[in-house]
Enzyme design. Structure first.
Site, mmCIF file in Angstrom:
data_model
loop_
_atom_site.group_PDB
_atom_site.id
_atom_site.type_symbol
_atom_site.label_atom_id
_atom_site.label_comp_id
_atom_site.label_asym_id
_atom_site.label_seq_id
_atom_site.Cartn_x
_atom_site.Cartn_y
_atom_site.Cartn_z
ATOM 1 N N ASP A 17 0.814 -1.217 0.000
ATOM 2 C CA ASP A 17 0.000 0.000 0.000
ATOM 3 C C ASP A 17 0.846 1.265 0.000
ATOM 4 O OD1 ASP A 17 -2.602 1.484 0.442
ATOM 5 O OD2 ASP A 17 -1.562 2.036 2.281
ATOM 6 N N LEU A 41 -7.223 6.518 2.638
ATOM 7 C CA LEU A 41 -7.355 7.632 1.700
ATOM 8 C C LEU A 41 -6.133 7.801 0.814
ATOM 9 C CD1 LEU A 41 -8.966 10.293 4.078
ATOM 10 C CD2 LEU A 41 -10.103 8.921 2.351
ATOM 11 N N ARG A 42 -5.126 6.935 1.010
ATOM 12 C CA ARG A 42 -3.911 7.075 0.218
ATOM 13 C C ARG A 42 -4.180 6.867 -1.269
ATOM 14 N NH1 ARG A 42 -0.224 3.895 3.089
ATOM 15 N NH2 ARG A 42 0.426 5.694 4.309
ATOM 16 N N GLY A 43 -5.144 5.981 -1.575
ATOM 17 C CA GLY A 43 -5.476 5.733 -2.973
ATOM 18 C C GLY A 43 -6.007 6.973 -3.667
ATOM 19 N N THR A 95 -3.133 9.484 -4.161
ATOM 20 C CA THR A 95 -2.246 9.038 -5.235
ATOM 21 C C THR A 95 -2.915 9.195 -6.593
ATOM 22 O OG1 THR A 95 -1.198 7.439 -3.755
ATOM 23 C CG2 THR A 95 -0.884 7.109 -6.114
#
Length: 345
Positions: free
Chosen positions: A193, A274-276, A279
């Protein structure tokens, strides 16, 4: 004589090339993870891109490729304060599979300690890779604590070493690129991730494409200089597009409607955290800049969705479809694309 295969001469693998170009435009993406079969050009593409990029300004004699315009880089590198600014190649460093932690982060210079009685820091691979690429082949076979360390450093842009009474802090702004074959072991989801983008490459199943790959590779092996010269103009176009995209990137805007579409897509596929979304936003902005657009639209979002999300999906025991298929299905439902998306299967 050219040491590296020209980036523009690589046949197919459009998703992998797109991800690498995005990482070259915006280093904050967080690196690229490439999964796929052996012998599909993973390392060739990364080395080709690093060799293609324009030289960077470094301080002569610096052990950390210090940036002449960043005085903070000099703190860990006294030699940098006396050196002149020169042009140097973008660093490309291979991390061997069996590398120890000391070799990666650096350690006490034992020779100086034993012969001169002084404590001196011997920089590791992270120092050599600063402001460039750190490539890890078969990353899924690397020890987890080394991978975790690398990802922490890549995220912070700084390497902190505490060894035998030494306390050293030096810049380590690297683009981390990992590759591996899933059949030989999986990377822990928590670590996966942390990579910004994830791409899948497969052995070509098209006869004409396979023949073209073999012809180009054979031509390069026979006469690398002539082959590189043949593709120099195309590589120059790629270089110009990267330079233009870097200049345009700060001006690229994103409407709330695109942000809403991004969040809806992440919710639809069940992406963790929320990293997706962050990114995907950055990757879409870099893609727009590469296209020469000052505004991100849904097309840019669709183009990067699979790369940004496929490695962040929760396992669904009631849905045996692969992560890429799930993302394509969600894209079809949200954007009315039918069975067609820009992402690679």
């Amino acid at each position: 004589m050219s040491k590296y295969f020209p980036f523009s001469a690589i046949v197919g693998q459009s998703e992998m090339k797109a991800a690498l170009l995005i990482a070259a435009v915006d280093r904050s993406i967080g690196g690229v993870m490439v999964f796929g079969d052996r012998g599909t050009g993973k390392s060739t593409a990364v080395r080709a891109l690093a060799a293609l990029l324009p030289p960077i300004r470094v301080v002569a004699g610096s052990r950390y490729n210090a940036d002449p315009d960043r005085r903070a880089d000099y703190a860990a590198d006294p030699a940098a304060a006396k050196g002149k600014a020169i042009d140097g190649p973008v660093p490309f460093v291979d991390l061997p599979l069996g590398a120890s932690e000391d070799r990666v982060v650096g350690a006490l210079d034992l020779e100086a300690a034993l012969t001169q009685g002084i404590k001196r820091f011997e920089p590791g691979l992270l120092a050599r890779a600063n402001r460039g690429f750190l490539y890890i082949d078969e990353i899924n076979l690397l020890e987890d604590h080394i991978v975790d360390l690398l990802l922490d450093v890549a995220a912070s842009g700084e390497n902190v070493v505490e060894r035998e009474g030494l306390s050293v802090r030096h810049p380590a702004r690297v683009v981390l690129v990992g590759s591996g074959n899933p059949e030989e072991g999986e990377l822990r989801p928590q670590l996966l991730d942390r990579f910004g983008l994830s791409v899948e490459v497969r052995t070509p199943d098209n006869l004409k494409e396979r023949i073209l790959v073999v012809k180009r590779r054979d031509a390069f092996d026979r006469d690398p200089a002539a082959f590189a010269a043949e593709w120099a103009a195309e590589d120059a176009k790629v270089l110009d597009s990267i330079a233009a995209a870097r200049a345009l990137l700060p001006q690229v805007t994103v409407d709330d409607s695109v942000l809403e579409a991004s969040s809806r897509l992440c919710m639809a596929v069940g992406a963790d955290g929320l990293r997706g979304e962050l990114t995907m936003l950055r990757a879409a902005r870099a893609t727009a800049a590469l296209d020469g657009d000052a505004h991100v639209d849904e097309g840019h979002l669709i183009e990067v969705a699979a790369m940004a999300l496929r490695h962040r999906l929760r396992r669904n025991p009631l849905d045996d479809a692969g992560s890429t298929a799930r993302i394509e299905r969600a894209l079809a439902e949200q954007f009315g694309l039918g069975e067609r998306t820009k992402s690679a299967a």
